[in-house]
Design a protein around this motif. Structure first.
Motif, PDB file in Angstrom:
ATOM      1  N   GLY A 192       0.832  -1.207   0.000  1.00 17.18           N
ATOM      2  CA  GLY A 192       0.000   0.000   0.000  1.00 17.18           C
ATOM      3  C   GLY A 192       0.861   1.250   0.000  1.00 17.18           C
ATOM      4  O   GLY A 192       2.087   1.185   0.117  1.00 17.18           O
ATOM      5  N   ALA A 193       0.213   2.408  -0.139  1.00 18.92           N
ATOM      6  CA  ALA A 193       0.951   3.672  -0.110  1.00 18.92           C
ATOM      7  C   ALA A 193       1.331   3.998   1.334  1.00 18.92           C
ATOM      8  O   ALA A 193       2.331   4.642   1.602  1.00 18.92           O
ATOM      9  N   ARG A 194       0.515   3.515   2.266  1.00 20.36           N
ATOM     10  CA  ARG A 194       0.756   3.742   3.695  1.00 20.36           C
ATOM     11  C   ARG A 194       0.414   2.432   4.385  1.00 20.36           C
ATOM     12  O   ARG A 194      -0.561   1.787   4.027  1.00 20.36           O
ATOM     13  N   PHE A 195       1.265   1.994   5.307  1.00 19.22           N
ATOM     14  CA  PHE A 195       1.038   0.681   5.916  1.00 19.22           C
ATOM     15  C   PHE A 195       1.052   0.781   7.435  1.00 19.22           C
ATOM     16  O   PHE A 195       1.664   1.691   7.998  1.00 19.22           O
ATOM     17  N   ASP A 196       0.338  -0.125   8.072  1.00 24.19           N
ATOM     18  CA  ASP A 196       0.303  -0.212   9.527  1.00 24.19           C
ATOM     19  C   ASP A 196       1.230  -1.332   9.973  1.00 24.19           C
ATOM     20  O   ASP A 196       1.092  -2.463   9.502  1.00 24.19           O
ATOM     21  N   VAL A 197       2.163  -1.023  10.865  1.00 26.84           N
ATOM     22  CA  VAL A 197       3.038  -2.062  11.410  1.00 26.84           C
ATOM     23  C   VAL A 197       2.522  -2.408  12.793  1.00 26.84           C
ATOM     24  O   VAL A 197       2.671  -1.623  13.739  1.00 26.84           O
ATOM     25  N   ARG A 198       1.842  -3.543  12.892  1.00 27.46           N
ATOM     26  CA  ARG A 198       1.422  -4.074  14.181  1.00 27.46           C
ATOM     27  C   ARG A 198       1.198  -5.558  13.991  1.00 27.46           C
ATOM     28  O   ARG A 198       1.130  -6.042  12.859  1.00 27.46           O
ATOM     29  N   SER A 199       1.117  -6.244  15.098  1.00 25.15           N
ATOM     30  CA  SER A 199       0.933  -7.683  15.021  1.00 25.15           C
ATOM     31  C   SER A 199      -0.508  -7.951  14.544  1.00 25.15           C
ATOM     32  O   SER A 199      -1.453  -7.424  15.115  1.00 25.15           O
ATOM     33  N   LYS A 200      -0.654  -8.691  13.428  1.00 22.64           N
ATOM     34  CA  LYS A 200      -1.982  -8.887  12.830  1.00 22.64           C
ATOM     35  C   LYS A 200      -2.238 -10.383  12.653  1.00 22.64           C
ATOM     36  O   LYS A 200      -1.289 -11.141  12.459  1.00 22.64           O
ATOM     37  N   PRO A 201      -3.517 -10.771  12.585  1.00 23.68           N
ATOM     38  CA  PRO A 201      -3.799 -12.157  12.196  1.00 23.68           C
ATOM     39  C   PRO A 201      -3.446 -12.357  10.719  1.00 23.68           C
ATOM     40  O   PRO A 201      -3.517 -11.413   9.930  1.00 23.68           O
ATOM     41  N   ASN A 202      -3.060 -13.530  10.335  1.00 21.92           N
ATOM     42  CA  ASN A 202      -2.660 -13.885   8.959  1.00 21.92           C
ATOM     43  C   ASN A 202      -1.675 -12.881   8.351  1.00 21.92           C
ATOM     44  O   ASN A 202      -1.936 -12.316   7.285  1.00 21.92           O
ATOM     45  N   PRO A 203      -0.547 -12.641   9.006  1.00 16.77           N
ATOM     46  CA  PRO A 203       0.407 -11.665   8.449  1.00 16.77           C
ATOM     47  C   PRO A 203       0.983 -12.165   7.121  1.00 16.77           C
ATOM     48  O   PRO A 203       1.150 -13.366   6.933  1.00 16.77           O
ATOM     49  N   ASN A 204       1.266 -11.210   6.193  1.00 23.85           N
ATOM     50  CA  ASN A 204       1.960 -11.596   4.952  1.00 23.85           C
ATOM     51  C   ASN A 204       3.394 -11.084   4.958  1.00 23.85           C
ATOM     52  O   ASN A 204       4.048 -11.073   3.932  1.00 23.85           O
ATOM     53  N   ASN A 205       3.862 -10.665   6.164  1.00 25.48           N
ATOM     54  CA  ASN A 205       5.181 -10.034   6.233  1.00 25.48           C
ATOM     55  C   ASN A 205       5.625 -10.136   7.684  1.00 25.48           C
ATOM     56  O   ASN A 205       4.816  -9.948   8.603  1.00 25.48           O
ATOM     57  N   ALA A 206       6.918 -10.416   7.886  1.00 20.04           N
ATOM     58  CA  ALA A 206       7.447 -10.585   9.242  1.00 20.04           C
ATOM     59  C   ALA A 206       7.189  -9.354  10.113  1.00 20.04           C
ATOM     60  O   ALA A 206       7.028  -9.459  11.335  1.00 20.04           O
ATOM     61  N   ALA A 207       7.149  -8.151   9.476  1.00 20.79           N
ATOM     62  CA  ALA A 207       6.938  -6.924  10.260  1.00 20.79           C
ATOM     63  C   ALA A 207       5.571  -6.928  10.929  1.00 20.79           C
ATOM     64  O   ALA A 207       5.365  -6.241  11.931  1.00 20.79           O
ATOM     65  N   TYR A 208       4.609  -7.689  10.373  1.00 25.82           N
ATOM     66  CA  TYR A 208       3.241  -7.696  10.886  1.00 25.82           C
ATOM     67  C   TYR A 208       3.015  -8.813  11.904  1.00 25.82           C
ATOM     68  O   TYR A 208       1.899  -9.269  12.114  1.00 25.82           O
ATOM     69  N   THR A 209       4.131  -9.285  12.501  1.00 23.87           N
ATOM     70  CA  THR A 209       4.071 -10.240  13.606  1.00 23.87           C
ATOM     71  C   THR A 209       4.675  -9.522  14.814  1.00 23.87           C
ATOM     72  O   THR A 209       4.950  -8.315  14.748  1.00 23.87           O
ATOM     73  N   ALA A 361      12.057  -8.239  19.353  1.00 22.67           N
ATOM     74  CA  ALA A 361      10.745  -8.873  19.499  1.00 22.67           C
ATOM     75  C   ALA A 361       9.952  -8.135  20.576  1.00 22.67           C
ATOM     76  O   ALA A 361      10.533  -7.504  21.461  1.00 22.67           O
ATOM     77  N   PHE A 362       8.628  -8.149  20.480  1.00 27.37           N
ATOM     78  CA  PHE A 362       7.826  -7.572  21.562  1.00 27.37           C
ATOM     79  C   PHE A 362       6.771  -8.584  21.984  1.00 27.37           C
ATOM     80  O   PHE A 362       6.490  -9.564  21.285  1.00 27.37           O
ATOM     81  N   ASP A 363       6.228  -8.328  23.162  1.00 33.38           N
ATOM     82  CA  ASP A 363       5.244  -9.258  23.712  1.00 33.38           C
ATOM     83  C   ASP A 363       3.866  -8.595  23.624  1.00 33.38           C
ATOM     84  O   ASP A 363       3.544  -7.706  24.417  1.00 33.38           O
ATOM     85  N   PRO A 364       3.050  -9.010  22.641  1.00 28.12           N
ATOM     86  CA  PRO A 364       1.766  -8.323  22.435  1.00 28.12           C
ATOM     87  C   PRO A 364       0.802  -8.508  23.604  1.00 28.12           C
ATOM     88  O   PRO A 364      -0.214  -7.801  23.669  1.00 28.12           O
ATOM     89  N   ASN A 365       1.141  -9.417  24.560  1.00 27.44           N
ATOM     90  CA  ASN A 365       0.262  -9.579  25.731  1.00 27.44           C
ATOM     91  C   ASN A 365       0.529  -8.524  26.802  1.00 27.44           C
ATOM     92  O   ASN A 365      -0.235  -8.411  27.756  1.00 27.44           O
ATOM     93  N   THR A 366       1.618  -7.751  26.645  1.00 23.51           N
ATOM     94  CA  THR A 366       1.967  -6.780  27.693  1.00 23.51           C
ATOM     95  C   THR A 366       1.563  -5.357  27.316  1.00 23.51           C
ATOM     96  O   THR A 366       1.714  -4.435  28.114  1.00 23.51           O
ATOM     97  N   GLY A 367       1.138  -5.141  26.095  1.00 20.79           N
ATOM     98  CA  GLY A 367       0.770  -3.783  25.701  1.00 20.79           C
ATOM     99  C   GLY A 367       0.634  -3.721  24.193  1.00 20.79           C
ATOM    100  O   GLY A 367       0.679  -4.743  23.515  1.00 20.79           O
ATOM    101  N   ARG A 368       0.468  -2.505  23.679  1.00 23.08           N
ATOM    102  CA  ARG A 368       0.238  -2.350  22.239  1.00 23.08           C
ATOM    103  C   ARG A 368       1.442  -1.706  21.582  1.00 23.08           C
ATOM    104  O   ARG A 368       2.138  -0.889  22.177  1.00 23.08           O
ATOM    105  N   ARG A 369       1.648  -2.074  20.350  1.00 20.93           N
ATOM    106  CA  ARG A 369       2.708  -1.457  19.544  1.00 20.93           C
ATOM    107  C   ARG A 369       2.131  -1.200  18.169  1.00 20.93           C
ATOM    108  O   ARG A 369       1.643  -2.119  17.505  1.00 20.93           O
ATOM    109  N   HIS A 370       2.138   0.051  17.746  1.00 22.29           N
ATOM    110  CA  HIS A 370       1.542   0.406  16.452  1.00 22.29           C
ATOM    111  C   HIS A 370       2.364   1.513  15.795  1.00 22.29           C
ATOM    112  O   HIS A 370       2.490   2.603  16.333  1.00 22.29           O
TER     113      HIS A 370
END
Ligand code: OGA
Ligand code: ZN
Ligand code: ZN
Length: 392
Positions: A192-209, A361-370
Protein backbone atom coordinates in the motif's frame (compact mmCIF):
# COMPACT_ATOMS: atom_id res chain seq x y z
CA UNK A 1 36.97 43.24 -25.42
CA UNK A 2 37.72 44.79 -22.05
CA UNK A 3 35.54 46.90 -19.88
CA UNK A 4 37.53 48.60 -17.20
CA UNK A 5 34.57 49.82 -15.13
CA UNK A 6 34.16 47.45 -12.20
CA UNK A 7 30.51 47.04 -11.28
CA UNK A 8 30.10 46.09 -7.61
CA UNK A 9 28.08 42.87 -7.27
CA UNK A 10 25.34 44.55 -5.23
CA UNK A 11 24.48 46.98 -8.01
CA UNK A 12 24.76 44.55 -10.95
CA UNK A 13 21.38 44.08 -12.64
CA UNK A 14 20.18 40.48 -12.77
CA UNK A 15 19.65 38.87 -16.18
CA UNK A 16 16.80 36.33 -16.26
CA UNK A 17 18.34 32.96 -17.06
CA UNK A 18 15.26 30.71 -16.75
CA UNK A 19 16.65 29.56 -13.41
CA UNK A 20 14.92 29.63 -10.02
CA UNK A 21 17.98 28.91 -7.87
CA UNK A 22 19.90 31.83 -6.47
CA UNK A 23 22.60 33.29 -8.71
CA UNK A 24 21.93 37.03 -8.33
CA UNK A 25 24.65 37.79 -5.79
CA UNK A 26 27.57 36.41 -7.82
CA UNK A 27 30.39 38.80 -8.77
CA UNK A 28 30.26 41.06 -11.81
CA UNK A 29 32.31 40.33 -14.91
CA UNK A 30 35.34 42.54 -15.46
CA UNK A 31 36.57 41.22 -18.80
CA UNK A 32 35.36 39.18 -21.76
CA UNK A 33 37.55 38.08 -24.66
CA UNK A 34 36.19 36.04 -27.59
CA UNK A 35 39.00 34.27 -29.34
CA UNK A 36 39.08 31.11 -31.45
CA UNK A 37 36.56 28.53 -30.20
CA UNK A 38 36.07 30.06 -26.75
CA UNK A 39 35.22 33.11 -24.70
CA UNK A 40 37.50 33.90 -21.76
CA UNK A 41 35.75 35.62 -18.85
CA UNK A 42 37.14 37.30 -15.74
CA UNK A 43 35.14 38.27 -12.65
CA UNK A 44 35.58 40.88 -9.96
CA UNK A 45 36.59 38.18 -7.43
CA UNK A 46 39.62 37.25 -9.58
CA UNK A 47 38.10 34.08 -11.06
CA UNK A 48 38.76 33.42 -14.73
CA UNK A 49 37.34 30.73 -17.03
CA UNK A 50 37.17 29.68 -20.66
CA UNK A 51 33.74 28.83 -22.09
CA UNK A 52 33.48 26.85 -25.36
CA UNK A 53 31.30 28.60 -27.97
CA UNK A 54 28.97 25.62 -28.32
CA UNK A 55 28.25 25.68 -24.58
CA UNK A 56 27.46 29.39 -24.59
CA UNK A 57 25.22 29.16 -27.65
CA UNK A 58 23.42 26.14 -26.15
CA UNK A 59 22.71 28.04 -22.92
CA UNK A 60 21.19 31.16 -24.45
CA UNK A 61 18.18 31.99 -22.24
CA UNK A 62 16.28 34.19 -24.68
CA UNK A 63 12.60 33.39 -25.30
CA UNK A 64 13.42 31.61 -28.56
CA UNK A 65 16.02 29.37 -26.92
CA UNK A 66 14.33 28.67 -23.56
CA UNK A 67 10.56 28.54 -23.07
CA UNK A 68 9.63 31.57 -20.94
CA UNK A 69 6.85 29.65 -19.15
CA UNK A 70 8.34 26.23 -18.52
CA UNK A 71 12.00 27.38 -18.43
CA UNK A 72 12.81 24.29 -20.48
CA UNK A 73 15.28 24.32 -23.32
CA UNK A 74 13.93 24.94 -26.82
CA UNK A 75 17.29 25.34 -28.55
CA UNK A 76 18.64 22.13 -30.14
CA UNK A 77 22.44 22.20 -30.55
CA UNK A 78 22.65 20.67 -34.01
CA UNK A 79 24.75 23.30 -35.83
CA UNK A 80 28.41 23.47 -34.86
CA UNK A 81 29.35 26.98 -33.71
CA UNK A 82 32.77 27.84 -35.02
CA UNK A 83 32.89 31.59 -35.60
CA UNK A 84 33.39 33.74 -32.50
CA UNK A 85 30.58 36.07 -31.37
CA UNK A 86 31.05 39.71 -30.51
CA UNK A 87 31.39 39.87 -26.70
CA UNK A 88 30.30 43.00 -24.84
CA UNK A 89 30.08 43.66 -21.09
CA UNK A 90 27.23 45.84 -19.91
CA UNK A 91 26.76 46.62 -16.20
CA UNK A 92 28.99 43.65 -15.35
CA UNK A 93 26.94 41.13 -17.37
CA UNK A 94 27.75 39.55 -20.75
CA UNK A 95 26.06 40.02 -24.12
CA UNK A 96 27.13 37.88 -27.07
CA UNK A 97 26.11 38.69 -30.65
CA UNK A 98 26.55 35.62 -32.81
CA UNK A 99 27.63 35.77 -36.49
CA UNK A 100 24.01 35.04 -37.57
CA UNK A 101 22.78 38.05 -35.56
CA UNK A 102 21.27 36.06 -32.64
CA UNK A 103 21.83 37.85 -29.31
CA UNK A 104 22.43 36.02 -26.01
CA UNK A 105 22.49 37.81 -22.66
CA UNK A 106 24.17 36.06 -19.73
CA UNK A 107 24.07 36.91 -16.06
CA UNK A 108 27.58 37.19 -14.59
CA UNK A 109 26.64 35.32 -11.40
CA UNK A 110 24.95 32.53 -13.34
CA UNK A 111 28.10 32.06 -15.45
CA UNK A 112 30.30 32.28 -12.35
CA UNK A 113 28.41 29.35 -10.79
CA UNK A 114 28.81 27.31 -13.95
CA UNK A 115 32.39 28.06 -14.90
CA UNK A 116 34.08 24.92 -16.26
CA UNK A 117 35.87 22.83 -13.66
CA UNK A 118 33.82 24.38 -10.87
CA UNK A 119 31.40 22.23 -8.89
CA UNK A 120 28.34 24.33 -8.00
CA UNK A 121 27.93 25.07 -4.29
CA UNK A 122 26.23 21.91 -3.04
CA UNK A 123 22.70 22.37 -1.72
CA UNK A 124 22.45 18.61 -1.18
CA UNK A 125 24.78 17.74 1.72
CA UNK A 126 27.26 14.95 1.04
CA UNK A 127 26.77 11.67 2.89
CA UNK A 128 28.62 11.41 6.19
CA UNK A 129 29.27 7.91 7.62
CA UNK A 130 28.19 7.32 11.20
CA UNK A 131 31.10 7.84 13.58
CA UNK A 132 31.41 5.83 16.81
CA UNK A 133 29.60 8.59 18.73
CA UNK A 134 26.85 9.11 16.12
CA UNK A 135 23.51 10.15 17.61
CA UNK A 136 20.50 10.91 15.39
CA UNK A 137 19.60 14.54 14.85
CA UNK A 138 16.22 15.40 16.35
CA UNK A 139 13.77 17.91 14.89
CA UNK A 140 10.59 18.97 16.68
CA UNK A 141 7.37 18.20 14.80
CA UNK A 142 6.26 21.83 15.29
CA UNK A 143 9.47 23.09 13.65
CA UNK A 144 9.13 20.70 10.71
CA UNK A 145 5.57 21.74 9.92
CA UNK A 146 5.92 25.37 11.01
CA UNK A 147 9.21 26.64 9.59
CA UNK A 148 11.37 26.30 6.52
CA UNK A 149 14.40 26.12 8.82
CA UNK A 150 12.92 23.09 10.65
CA UNK A 151 12.08 21.29 7.44
CA UNK A 152 15.53 22.04 6.05
CA UNK A 153 17.24 20.74 9.18
CA UNK A 154 15.23 17.52 8.84
CA UNK A 155 16.03 17.13 5.13
CA UNK A 156 19.71 17.90 5.55
CA UNK A 157 20.18 15.44 8.41
CA UNK A 158 18.35 12.72 6.48
CA UNK A 159 20.42 13.25 3.33
CA UNK A 160 23.69 13.55 5.26
CA UNK A 161 23.31 10.85 7.94
CA UNK A 162 20.73 8.65 6.25
CA UNK A 163 18.51 8.95 9.37
CA UNK A 164 16.66 11.62 11.33
CA UNK A 165 14.20 11.67 14.22
CA UNK A 166 11.10 13.83 14.41
CA UNK A 167 9.65 14.23 17.91
CA UNK A 168 6.71 15.56 19.89
CA UNK A 169 4.21 14.92 17.10
CA UNK A 170 0.49 14.33 17.60
CA UNK A 171 -0.87 10.83 18.14
CA UNK A 172 -2.99 11.17 15.02
CA UNK A 173 -3.91 8.54 12.48
CA UNK A 174 -2.25 9.24 9.10
CA UNK A 175 0.09 11.89 10.49
CA UNK A 176 2.88 10.02 8.70
CA UNK A 177 1.13 10.59 5.35
CA UNK A 178 0.61 14.29 6.03
CA UNK A 179 4.28 14.72 6.93
CA UNK A 180 5.40 12.75 3.87
CA UNK A 181 3.18 14.83 1.59
CA UNK A 182 5.06 17.96 2.70
CA UNK A 183 7.94 16.47 0.76
CA UNK A 184 6.36 14.61 -2.15
CA UNK A 185 3.88 11.93 -3.25
CA UNK A 186 3.94 8.69 -1.24
CA UNK A 187 5.72 5.86 -3.00
CA UNK A 188 3.27 2.93 -3.13
CA UNK A 189 4.32 -0.71 -2.93
CA UNK A 190 2.52 -4.04 -2.67
CA UNK A 191 1.93 -3.14 1.02
CA UNK A 192 0.00 0.00 0.00
CA UNK A 193 0.95 3.67 -0.11
CA UNK A 194 0.76 3.74 3.69
CA UNK A 195 1.04 0.68 5.92
CA UNK A 196 0.30 -0.21 9.53
CA UNK A 197 3.04 -2.06 11.41
CA UNK A 198 1.42 -4.07 14.18
CA UNK A 199 0.93 -7.68 15.02
CA UNK A 200 -1.98 -8.89 12.83
CA UNK A 201 -3.80 -12.16 12.20
CA UNK A 202 -2.66 -13.88 8.96
CA UNK A 203 0.41 -11.67 8.45
CA UNK A 204 1.96 -11.60 4.95
CA UNK A 205 5.18 -10.03 6.23
CA UNK A 206 7.45 -10.59 9.24
CA UNK A 207 6.94 -6.92 10.26
CA UNK A 208 3.24 -7.70 10.89
CA UNK A 209 4.07 -10.24 13.61
CA UNK A 210 5.58 -9.68 17.06
CA UNK A 211 8.86 -11.40 16.22
CA UNK A 212 12.18 -9.60 16.27
CA UNK A 213 13.38 -8.28 12.91
CA UNK A 214 17.11 -8.52 12.32
CA UNK A 215 18.65 -5.61 10.44
CA UNK A 216 17.30 -5.39 6.91
CA UNK A 217 16.38 -3.09 4.06
CA UNK A 218 12.78 -3.08 2.86
CA UNK A 219 11.79 -4.47 -0.52
CA UNK A 220 15.16 -5.44 -2.02
CA UNK A 221 13.00 -7.78 -4.14
CA UNK A 222 11.93 -4.73 -6.18
CA UNK A 223 14.11 -3.56 -9.05
CA UNK A 224 13.85 -0.08 -7.48
CA UNK A 225 13.38 -0.45 -3.70
CA UNK A 226 11.88 2.60 -1.97
CA UNK A 227 14.54 5.20 -1.19
CA UNK A 228 13.27 6.71 2.05
CA UNK A 229 11.21 5.03 4.76
CA UNK A 230 9.18 6.90 7.39
CA UNK A 231 7.97 5.06 10.50
CA UNK A 232 5.67 7.03 12.82
CA UNK A 233 5.09 5.64 16.30
CA UNK A 234 1.50 5.86 17.59
CA UNK A 235 1.73 3.28 20.38
CA UNK A 236 4.69 1.45 21.90
CA UNK A 237 4.02 0.20 25.40
CA UNK A 238 4.45 -3.53 24.84
CA UNK A 239 7.53 -5.11 26.41
CA UNK A 240 10.37 -5.10 23.85
CA UNK A 241 9.98 -3.69 20.35
CA UNK A 242 13.02 -1.38 20.52
CA UNK A 243 14.28 -0.19 17.13
CA UNK A 244 17.72 -1.00 15.76
CA UNK A 245 19.60 0.65 12.91
CA UNK A 246 23.01 0.41 11.22
CA UNK A 247 24.77 2.51 8.61
CA UNK A 248 25.09 -0.11 5.87
CA UNK A 249 27.65 1.92 3.94
CA UNK A 250 29.91 2.27 6.99
CA UNK A 251 29.59 -1.48 7.71
CA UNK A 252 30.33 -2.28 4.05
CA UNK A 253 33.48 -0.13 4.24
CA UNK A 254 34.50 -2.03 7.38
CA UNK A 255 33.97 -5.28 5.45
CA UNK A 256 36.08 -3.95 2.57
CA UNK A 257 38.92 -3.36 5.08
CA UNK A 258 38.48 -6.57 7.02
CA UNK A 259 37.96 -8.92 4.09
CA UNK A 260 38.36 -7.54 0.55
CA UNK A 261 37.39 -10.96 -0.81
CA UNK A 262 34.08 -11.04 1.11
CA UNK A 263 33.38 -7.49 -0.07
CA UNK A 264 34.18 -8.49 -3.65
CA UNK A 265 31.84 -11.50 -3.48
CA UNK A 266 28.90 -9.51 -2.05
CA UNK A 267 29.38 -6.70 -4.55
CA UNK A 268 29.93 -8.86 -7.64
CA UNK A 269 27.47 -11.70 -7.10
CA UNK A 270 23.84 -11.01 -8.04
CA UNK A 271 21.46 -13.05 -5.89
CA UNK A 272 17.69 -13.48 -5.98
CA UNK A 273 15.23 -11.73 -3.67
CA UNK A 274 11.59 -12.80 -3.72
CA UNK A 275 8.31 -12.07 -1.93
CA UNK A 276 5.19 -14.16 -2.51
CA UNK A 277 1.67 -14.02 -1.13
CA UNK A 278 -1.74 -14.91 -2.57
CA UNK A 279 -1.74 -11.91 -4.93
CA UNK A 280 1.90 -11.20 -5.70
CA UNK A 281 5.19 -12.81 -6.62
CA UNK A 282 7.76 -10.03 -6.78
CA UNK A 283 11.40 -10.84 -7.39
CA UNK A 284 14.60 -9.44 -8.79
CA UNK A 285 18.26 -10.35 -8.99
CA UNK A 286 20.90 -7.95 -7.63
CA UNK A 287 24.04 -8.04 -5.49
CA UNK A 288 23.90 -7.32 -1.74
CA UNK A 289 26.29 -4.39 -2.24
CA UNK A 290 26.07 -2.16 -5.32
CA UNK A 291 28.93 0.18 -6.19
CA UNK A 292 29.25 3.11 -8.55
CA UNK A 293 31.87 3.35 -11.31
CA UNK A 294 34.45 4.58 -8.80
CA UNK A 295 33.83 1.68 -6.41
CA UNK A 296 31.90 3.83 -3.90
CA UNK A 297 28.88 2.36 -2.14
CA UNK A 298 25.61 2.98 -3.95
CA UNK A 299 23.12 0.63 -2.34
CA UNK A 300 22.71 -2.19 0.19
CA UNK A 301 20.09 -4.90 -0.36
CA UNK A 302 19.84 -7.00 2.75
CA UNK A 303 16.74 -8.83 3.93
CA UNK A 304 17.14 -12.37 5.07
CA UNK A 305 13.49 -13.39 5.01
CA UNK A 306 12.95 -12.49 1.38
CA UNK A 307 16.31 -13.76 0.16
CA UNK A 308 15.55 -16.50 -2.37
CA UNK A 309 17.54 -19.73 -2.70
CA UNK A 310 21.02 -19.15 -4.08
CA UNK A 311 21.31 -19.91 -7.75
CA UNK A 312 25.10 -20.09 -8.09
CA UNK A 313 27.63 -22.64 -9.35
CA UNK A 314 28.20 -25.16 -6.53
CA UNK A 315 31.84 -24.15 -6.03
CA UNK A 316 30.82 -20.50 -5.27
CA UNK A 317 28.17 -21.22 -2.69
CA UNK A 318 30.24 -21.74 0.47
CA UNK A 319 32.28 -18.59 -0.20
CA UNK A 320 29.08 -16.54 -0.68
CA UNK A 321 27.63 -17.74 2.65
CA UNK A 322 30.93 -17.00 4.35
CA UNK A 323 30.91 -13.41 2.98
CA UNK A 324 27.25 -12.96 3.99
CA UNK A 325 27.99 -14.20 7.52
CA UNK A 326 30.88 -11.73 7.89
CA UNK A 327 28.72 -8.81 6.75
CA UNK A 328 25.87 -9.91 9.03
CA UNK A 329 28.18 -9.96 12.08
CA UNK A 330 29.65 -6.56 11.22
CA UNK A 331 26.18 -5.01 10.83
CA UNK A 332 24.96 -6.45 14.12
CA UNK A 333 28.15 -5.66 16.06
CA UNK A 334 27.76 -2.98 18.78
CA UNK A 335 30.20 -0.74 16.88
CA UNK A 336 27.76 -0.41 13.96
CA UNK A 337 24.39 -0.88 15.62
CA UNK A 338 22.26 1.91 17.03
CA UNK A 339 19.43 1.04 19.46
CA UNK A 340 16.62 3.14 20.84
CA UNK A 341 12.93 2.78 21.63
CA UNK A 342 10.58 4.90 19.55
CA UNK A 343 8.21 6.90 21.75
CA UNK A 344 4.64 7.65 20.68
CA UNK A 345 4.71 10.89 18.68
CA UNK A 346 8.19 10.18 17.29
CA UNK A 347 8.90 9.41 13.67
CA UNK A 348 12.11 7.95 12.34
CA UNK A 349 12.99 8.54 8.69
CA UNK A 350 15.89 6.78 7.02
CA UNK A 351 17.53 6.06 3.68
CA UNK A 352 16.35 2.51 3.00
CA UNK A 353 19.11 1.95 0.45
CA UNK A 354 21.88 2.87 2.89
CA UNK A 355 20.67 2.40 6.48
CA UNK A 356 19.39 -0.97 7.70
CA UNK A 357 16.60 -1.14 10.25
CA UNK A 358 15.09 -3.76 12.53
CA UNK A 359 13.42 -4.20 15.89
CA UNK A 360 13.56 -6.42 18.93
CA UNK A 361 10.75 -8.87 19.50
CA UNK A 362 7.83 -7.57 21.56
CA UNK A 363 5.24 -9.26 23.71
CA UNK A 364 1.77 -8.32 22.43
CA UNK A 365 0.26 -9.58 25.73
CA UNK A 366 1.97 -6.78 27.69
CA UNK A 367 0.77 -3.78 25.70
CA UNK A 368 0.24 -2.35 22.24
CA UNK A 369 2.71 -1.46 19.54
CA UNK A 370 1.54 0.41 16.45
CA UNK A 371 3.63 2.20 13.84
CA UNK A 372 2.42 3.72 10.59
CA UNK A 373 4.81 3.82 7.69
CA UNK A 374 5.25 5.05 4.16
CA UNK A 375 7.99 5.64 1.63
CA UNK A 376 9.29 8.58 -0.40
CA UNK A 377 11.57 8.98 -3.39
CA UNK A 378 14.96 10.56 -2.74
CA UNK A 379 14.38 12.84 -5.75
CA UNK A 380 11.52 14.50 -3.83
CA UNK A 381 13.74 15.15 -0.79
CA UNK A 382 16.45 16.73 -2.90
CA UNK A 383 13.84 18.73 -4.81
CA UNK A 384 12.28 20.02 -1.59
CA UNK A 385 15.67 21.13 -0.27
CA UNK A 386 16.45 22.98 -3.52
CA UNK A 387 13.06 24.69 -3.41
CA UNK A 388 13.58 25.73 0.23
CA UNK A 389 17.01 27.11 -0.75
CA UNK A 390 15.60 29.45 -3.41
CA UNK A 391 15.92 33.18 -2.87
CA UNK A 392 12.95 34.61 -0.97
C1 OGA B 1 8.98 -2.62 8.62
C2 OGA B 1 9.82 -2.77 9.79
C3 OGA B 1 10.18 -2.16 12.04
C4 OGA B 1 9.44 -2.05 13.33
O1 OGA B 1 7.78 -2.35 8.75
O2 OGA B 1 9.51 -2.74 7.50
O3 OGA B 1 10.92 -3.19 9.64
O4 OGA B 1 9.96 -1.37 14.20
N1 OGA B 1 9.32 -2.39 10.96
O5 OGA B 1 8.39 -2.67 13.48
ZN1 ZN C 1 18.59 32.65 -27.84
ZN1 ZN D 1 11.41 -3.13 7.46
Amino acid sequence: MTDSTLTPPDTRPVIAMGELSDYADGPALTDALASGARVTLSWADGAQAHFPLMWLRDNCACEACRHPGTRERLHVPLSPVTAAPEAVLADGNLTLTWPDGHVSAFDAGWLHQRRPGQEPTPIIPPRRPWAADYAPQRVAHADFVGSAAGERAWLEALLRDGLVLLEDGPLADEEVSRLAEHIGPLRPTNFGARFDVRSKPNPNNAAYTAIGLALHTDLPNWRQPPDIQLLYCLENDAEGGESIFADGFAAAEALRQQSPEAFRILSETPIDFRFQDEEQDIGTRAPVLSLDHDGHMLEVRFNNWIRDSLCLPAHEIDAWYDAYRQFWHLLHSPQHQLDFALAPGQMVAFDNRRVLHGRRAFDPNTGRRHLQGTYLDLDMLESRLRVLSRPA
